[in-house]
Write a protein that holds these residues in place. Structure first.
Motif, PDB file in Angstrom:
ATOM      1  N   GLY A  22       5.684 -15.467  -6.889  1.00  0.00           N
ATOM      2  CA  GLY A  22       5.914 -14.157  -5.867  1.00  0.00           C
ATOM      3  C   GLY A  22       6.940 -13.236  -5.858  1.00  0.00           C
ATOM      4  N   PRO A  23       7.381 -12.161  -4.732  1.00  0.00           N
ATOM      5  CA  PRO A  23       6.110 -12.483  -3.650  1.00  0.00           C
ATOM      6  C   PRO A  23       4.499 -11.546  -4.071  1.00  0.00           C
ATOM      7  CG  PRO A  23       7.608 -10.090  -4.143  1.00  0.00           C
ATOM      8  CD  PRO A  23       8.658 -11.777  -4.878  1.00  0.00           C
ATOM      9  N   PHE A  24       3.648 -11.242  -3.075  1.00  0.00           N
ATOM     10  CA  PHE A  24       3.120 -11.039  -3.672  1.00  0.00           C
ATOM     11  C   PHE A  24       2.326 -10.064  -2.798  1.00  0.00           C
ATOM     12  CE2 PHE A  24       3.043 -15.046  -4.162  1.00  0.00           C
ATOM     13  CZ  PHE A  24       2.395 -15.500  -4.824  1.00  0.00           C
ATOM     14  N   LEU A  25       1.407  -8.981  -3.675  1.00  0.00           N
ATOM     15  CA  LEU A  25       1.778  -7.224  -3.138  1.00  0.00           C
ATOM     16  C   LEU A  25      -0.012  -7.738  -1.991  1.00  0.00           C
ATOM     17  CD1 LEU A  25       1.654  -4.422  -4.043  1.00  0.00           C
ATOM     18  CD2 LEU A  25       0.012  -4.860  -5.079  1.00  0.00           C
ATOM     19  N   CYS A  26       0.308  -7.105  -1.150  1.00  0.00           N
ATOM     20  CA  CYS A  26      -0.553  -6.801   0.919  1.00  0.00           C
ATOM     21  C   CYS A  26      -1.459  -5.327  -0.347  1.00  0.00           C
ATOM     22  CB  CYS A  26       0.422  -6.512   1.624  1.00  0.00           C
ATOM     23  SG  CYS A  26      -1.773  -6.818   3.075  1.00  0.00           S
ATOM     24  N   THR A  27      -2.667  -5.922  -0.244  1.00  0.00           N
ATOM     25  CA  THR A  27      -3.495  -5.209  -1.129  1.00  0.00           C
ATOM     26  C   THR A  27      -5.099  -4.155   0.198  1.00  0.00           C
ATOM     27  OG1 THR A  27      -4.953  -6.413  -2.289  1.00  0.00           O
ATOM     28  CG2 THR A  27      -2.967  -4.488  -2.940  1.00  0.00           C
ATOM     29  N   THR A  28      -4.741  -5.267   1.075  1.00  0.00           N
ATOM     30  CA  THR A  28      -6.165  -4.920   2.775  1.00  0.00           C
ATOM     31  C   THR A  28      -6.034  -4.067   2.876  1.00  0.00           C
ATOM     32  OG1 THR A  28      -6.638  -5.655   4.390  1.00  0.00           O
ATOM     33  CG2 THR A  28      -4.564  -5.666   4.318  1.00  0.00           C
ATOM     34  N   ASP A  29      -7.055  -3.082   3.530  1.00  0.00           N
ATOM     35  CA  ASP A  29      -7.082  -1.383   3.825  1.00  0.00           C
ATOM     36  C   ASP A  29      -6.293  -1.527   5.111  1.00  0.00           C
ATOM     37  OD1 ASP A  29      -7.880  -0.874   2.000  1.00  0.00           O
ATOM     38  OD2 ASP A  29     -10.346  -0.890   2.408  1.00  0.00           O
ATOM     39  N   GLU A  30      -5.976  -2.651   6.059  1.00  0.00           N
ATOM     40  CA  GLU A  30      -5.908  -3.000   7.847  1.00  0.00           C
ATOM     41  C   GLU A  30      -3.622  -2.882   6.953  1.00  0.00           C
ATOM     42  OE1 GLU A  30      -8.118  -5.252   6.822  1.00  0.00           O
ATOM     43  OE2 GLU A  30      -9.496  -3.996   7.393  1.00  0.00           O
ATOM     44  N   LEU A  33       1.364  -0.125   6.893  1.00  0.00           N
ATOM     45  CA  LEU A  33       2.256   0.687   5.645  1.00  0.00           C
ATOM     46  C   LEU A  33       2.099   1.230   4.499  1.00  0.00           C
ATOM     47  CD1 LEU A  33       6.216  -1.051   6.620  1.00  0.00           C
ATOM     48  CD2 LEU A  33       4.331   1.321   7.766  1.00  0.00           C
ATOM     49  N   GLY A  34       0.437   0.664   3.917  1.00  0.00           N
ATOM     50  CA  GLY A  34       0.034   0.504   2.787  1.00  0.00           C
ATOM     51  C   GLY A  34       0.027  -0.194   2.021  1.00  0.00           C
ATOM     52  N   HIS A  35      -0.666   0.085   0.775  1.00  0.00           N
ATOM     53  CA  HIS A  35      -0.170  -1.659  -0.157  1.00  0.00           C
ATOM     54  C   HIS A  35       1.260  -1.428  -0.638  1.00  0.00           C
ATOM     55  CE1 HIS A  35      -4.531  -0.895  -1.826  1.00  0.00           C
ATOM     56  NE2 HIS A  35      -4.420  -1.274  -0.472  1.00  0.00           N
ATOM     57  N   GLY A  36       1.506  -2.930  -0.160  1.00  0.00           N
ATOM     58  CA  GLY A  36       3.146  -3.391  -0.714  1.00  0.00           C
ATOM     59  C   GLY A  36       3.147  -4.932  -0.572  1.00  0.00           C
ATOM     60  N   TYR A  37       4.258  -5.409  -0.684  1.00  0.00           N
ATOM     61  CA  TYR A  37       4.823  -6.516  -0.294  1.00  0.00           C
ATOM     62  C   TYR A  37       5.358  -6.547   0.887  1.00  0.00           C
ATOM     63  CZ  TYR A  37       4.745  -6.403  -5.266  1.00  0.00           C
ATOM     64  OH  TYR A  37       4.060  -6.310  -6.502  1.00  0.00           O
ATOM     65  N   TYR A  38       4.916  -7.495   1.687  1.00  0.00           N
ATOM     66  CA  TYR A  38       5.301  -7.150   2.939  1.00  0.00           C
ATOM     67  C   TYR A  38       6.281  -8.101   4.294  1.00  0.00           C
ATOM     68  CZ  TYR A  38       2.308  -3.510   4.874  1.00  0.00           C
ATOM     69  OH  TYR A  38       2.232  -2.120   4.689  1.00  0.00           O
ATOM     70  N   PHE A  39       6.602  -8.192   4.184  1.00  0.00           N
ATOM     71  CA  PHE A  39       7.916  -9.047   4.802  1.00  0.00           C
ATOM     72  C   PHE A  39       8.486  -9.118   6.256  1.00  0.00           C
ATOM     73  CE2 PHE A  39       9.091  -8.400  -0.333  1.00  0.00           C
ATOM     74  CZ  PHE A  39       8.811  -9.738   0.034  1.00  0.00           C
ATOM     75  N   TRP A  40       9.206  -9.818   7.250  1.00  0.00           N
ATOM     76  CA  TRP A  40       9.268 -10.404   8.399  1.00  0.00           C
ATOM     77  C   TRP A  40      11.001 -10.064   7.964  1.00  0.00           C
ATOM     78  CZ3 TRP A  40       5.925  -8.525  11.781  1.00  0.00           C
ATOM     79  CH2 TRP A  40       4.620  -9.181  11.778  1.00  0.00           C
ATOM     80  N   ASP A  41      11.400  -9.298   8.552  1.00  0.00           N
ATOM     81  CA  ASP A  41      12.759  -8.902   9.321  1.00  0.00           C
ATOM     82  C   ASP A  41      13.971  -9.217   9.998  1.00  0.00           C
ATOM     83  OD1 ASP A  41      15.257  -7.542   8.527  1.00  0.00           O
ATOM     84  OD2 ASP A  41      15.250  -5.230   9.033  1.00  0.00           O
ATOM     85  N   THR A  42      14.440 -10.295   9.414  1.00  0.00           N
ATOM     86  CA  THR A  42      16.315 -10.971   9.728  1.00  0.00           C
ATOM     87  C   THR A  42      14.893 -12.021  10.706  1.00  0.00           C
ATOM     88  OG1 THR A  42      17.328  -9.088  10.089  1.00  0.00           O
ATOM     89  CG2 THR A  42      17.984 -10.428  11.224  1.00  0.00           C
ATOM     90  N   PHE A  43      14.728 -11.827  11.544  1.00  0.00           N
ATOM     91  CA  PHE A  43      13.890 -12.983  12.676  1.00  0.00           C
ATOM     92  C   PHE A  43      13.572 -13.972  11.694  1.00  0.00           C
ATOM     93  CE2 PHE A  43      14.551  -9.246  14.848  1.00  0.00           C
ATOM     94  CZ  PHE A  43      16.074  -9.616  15.608  1.00  0.00           C
ATOM     95  N   GLU A  44      13.904 -14.933  11.841  1.00  0.00           N
ATOM     96  CA  GLU A  44      12.995 -16.598  10.965  1.00  0.00           C
ATOM     97  C   GLU A  44      10.926 -16.630  11.857  1.00  0.00           C
ATOM     98  OE1 GLU A  44      13.453 -21.003   9.081  1.00  0.00           O
ATOM     99  OE2 GLU A  44      14.803 -19.548   9.458  1.00  0.00           O
TER     100      GLU A  44
END
Length: 186
Positions: A22-30, A33-44
């Motif tokens: 990890g982390p894992f790349l998101c490559t879905t067309d949906e 913000l395009g292909h990348g490593y997605y994270f939620w910011d700050t809030f658990e």
């Protein structure tokens, strides 16, 4: 500024693989913000909402840290200059007939990166306005009105996402599983 990041993943019973790869790349067309490593910011709570809403309550939450910088991250949350630049670029694209009612943020970013070559940032940060339904997920919405009888509200824990286009930017570090308890190490 050190920032906490959270990634929600489908639980496939492979915690060792997650920690090692990890982390894992998101490559879905949906992907917003395009292909990348997605994270939620700050809030658990955000990866838990995602795990409940999108991963059928079978999920793992990983936590990491990075040193956030708007010189590296195109920040459409906290940098008015970036917001204004995005708006100006959208206006230019509209005049050129490149935007219609179905154009997504991801398509605009793709155009800026791959067609015009003017997107130099290595990450992007956005708020998913109204992405969490207060009717279905009231325990994940944090809103307070400004005026009685009016619809305007403050979302004081909004759904903010950060997409890293490169895995090792902004001093990304300390990627670890924090949920569920069965995968925690002593």
């Amino acid at each position: 500024m050190a920032k906490k990041l959270y990634q929600a993943l489908k639980d496939k019973g492979n915690p060792e693989f997650i920690i090692n790869e990890g982390p894992f790349l998101c490559t879905t067309d949906e992907a917003w913000l395009g292909h990348g490593y997605y994270f939620w910011d700050t809030f658990e709570y955000l990866p838990h909402w995602w795990g409940e809403a999108k991963l059928n309550n079978s999920y793992i939450v990983c936590k990491a840290k990075c040193d956030f910088s708007s010189s590296i991250c195109f920040d459409l949350v906290g940098e008015p200059e970036h917001m204004d630049l995005f708006g100006s670029l959208v206006e230019v694209m509209e005049k050129e007939g490149l935007i219609n009612d179905e154009t997504t943020v991801s398509e605009v970013l793709y155009h800026l990166k791959n067609k015009l070559g003017i997107f130099h940032w290595k990450a992007c940060r956005v708020i998913g306005v109204l992405s969490i339904s207060p009717k279905t997920y009231s325990h994940y919405t944090f809103r307070m009105i400004f005026e009685v009888g009016q619809k305007h509200f403050l979302d004081y824990r909004p759904a903010i996402q950060i997409c890293l286009y490169e895995k090792e930017i902004m001093n990304f570090r300390e990627y670890e599983i924090i949920y569920p308890d069965k995968y925690l190490t002593a």
